[in-house]
Design an enzyme around this catalytic site. Structure first.
Site, PDB file in Angstrom:
ATOM      1  N   GLU A  98      18.879  -7.226 -13.841  1.00  0.00           N
ATOM      2  CA  GLU A  98      19.846  -7.300 -12.504  1.00  0.00           C
ATOM      3  C   GLU A  98      21.217  -7.344 -12.992  1.00  0.00           C
ATOM      4  OE1 GLU A  98      18.486 -10.753 -10.376  1.00  0.00           O
ATOM      5  OE2 GLU A  98      16.423  -9.763  -9.978  1.00  0.00           O
ATOM      6  N   GLU A 311       9.697  -6.798 -10.098  1.00  0.00           N
ATOM      7  CA  GLU A 311       9.607  -8.050  -9.427  1.00  0.00           C
ATOM      8  C   GLU A 311       9.233  -7.656  -7.931  1.00  0.00           C
ATOM      9  OE1 GLU A 311      12.394 -11.151  -9.626  1.00  0.00           O
ATOM     10  OE2 GLU A 311      12.445 -10.915 -11.856  1.00  0.00           O
TER      11      GLU A 311
END
Length: 416
Positions: A98, A311
């Protein structure tokens, strides 16, 4: 398509690694097919995340961490050790987790270490930082570090280890609040600032034109050599996806701006919610269609590059074992993934977050994502399978299982 639980990580740099020169190359080798997994792993494909939101304090003290280009060599040296020590057992490498959230959380709002921000933009009172430029500098160096580590892996290890390497982004899907031209433009701007900021350089070697126009000289530039190194540097894209948002346009501030002011939107968890403040809403309704839209968007924008959903899950403060909501969430999001695959999205894997209740970065032990409940009040940390774990296990075994029938199983009680 591989389906699994949370990715293992190769994080927490143990020491400041010696810098080493890595020869740049403009042409990157094509991805190789991952090699078979040893039988003792029972078919589990291990995915390693090299970096996730933290680094040694001494890198911060010595040169400012991600704010300095010096970190590119240190990150590459650390990745080299990971490839060397674990590459005989690992076929899937994600360089950085991220970078879009790491850059903004660490250097704009200040909610993530090292907690940089500047007034009036921080979610906390920061003592160091400049929110107007640091998020863009940090993300820039993360992209360079990813490209450098990827190039090293391809030159030195990929042919022998037959693995693949990519990077991960945090994704969401923005819906326009209205059909006005302004809200439609705000939705496109949201995609640029959340997704294209990190992913566009992998294709074109440069940032999105919309971002360049808005951010101006505060957005770093790539040299020709850097652009050539970044283009094609990912064998796959990993996405962490949980929710969608509804977007209104907000007039662009004329004064000093940070990343959020540059983005210039108002977003809500639903059409009826109040606008989010500096921090995102604490809860979002389930929207599996949003994940499908993200996957199809990436399919069209990035030339069918392989995608891993690294995720996806739902948190709950309710500690019950009968987590019906989470079970339904997983079923619907896996279903939307399948719908995207049927529309030819090149999805290669899905990870449920998380196998166990864990310490979540921003909420500690209050937000529970685990398919297995962990009793943190007991020193032995006993684990109990929730309904979602039983459903997921049956799903992985290709067994058709309904939530209600699982609840009606003999001996299945909330506190058993």
């Amino acid at each position: 398509m591989d389906v699994a639980c949370d990715a293992d990580t190769c994080e927490g740099w143990q020491k400041v690694l010696p810098r080493r020169d890595v020869q740049r190359q403009a042409s990157l080798a094509p991805a190789l097919a991952p090699r078979p997994v040893p039988a003792w792993l029972h078919g589990i494909q291990v995915h390693i995340m090299i970096y996730q939101l933290d680094y040694p304090q001494m890198l911060e003290d010595e040169y400012g961490g991600w704010l300095s280009p010096r970190i590119v060599d240190d990150f590459t040296a650390f990745a080299d050790i990971c490839f060397k020590e674990f590459g005989d057992r690992i076929s899937y490498w994600t360089t950085i987790d991220e970078p879009n959230i790491g850059a903004t959380g660490s250097y704009d709002g200040g909610s993530i270490a090292p907690g940089h921000c500047s007034d009036p933009f921080g979610v906390t009172k920061c003592t160091v930082g400049d929110s107007t430029v640091e998020p863009y500098i940090a993300a820039h160096n993360m992209l360079l570090a990813h490209a450098s580590a990827s190039r090293l892996y391809r030159q030195k290890y990929q042919a022998m280890q037959k693995g693949v390497i990519g990077l991960s982004i945090y994704s969401l899907w923005p819906y326009p609040m209205t059909n006005s031209t302004e809200d439609l433009e705000a939705t496109n701007r949201c995609l640029d600032f959340f997704l294209e900021w990190i992913l566009e350089p992998l294709i074109s070697g440069d940032y999105p034109e919309r971002m360049k126009k808005i951010v101006g000289s505060r957005l770093p530039s790539f040299t020709n050599i850097q652009s050539e190194a970044i283009i094609g540097s990912a064998d796959f894209i990993g996405i962490n996806h949980y929710y969608s948002v509804f977007v209104n346009d907000r007039p662009l501030d004329k004064g000093t701006r940070d990343y959020t002011a540059d983005l210039s939107i108002i977003y809500k968890a639903s059409k009826t919610d109040p606008p989010a403040g500096k921090a995102p809403p604490t809860s979002f309704p389930s929207d599996p269609e949003g994940l499908q839209r993200v996957l199809l968007y990436l399919k069209e924008a990035y030339r069918d590059i392989p995608i891993y959903i690294q995720e996806n899950g739902q948190s709950s403060s309710n500690n019950t074992l009968e987590d019906i909501g989470r079970t339904e969430y997983l079923k619907s999001y896996i279903g939307s993934t399948l719908a995207a695959v049927r529309s030819e999205a090149n999805v290669k894997g899905y990870f449920a977050w998380a196998f166990l209740d864990a310490f979540e970065y921003l909420s500690g032990y209050q937000a529970r994502y685990g398919l297995y409940r962990v009793d943190f009040d007991d020193e032995a940390l006993p684990r109990q399978a929730r309904l979602s774990a039983r459903w997921y296990s049956a799903f992985l075994k290709n067994q058709d299982i309904l939530v209600q029938s699982e609840l009606n199983n003999t001996g299945w009680h909330a506190e058993q």
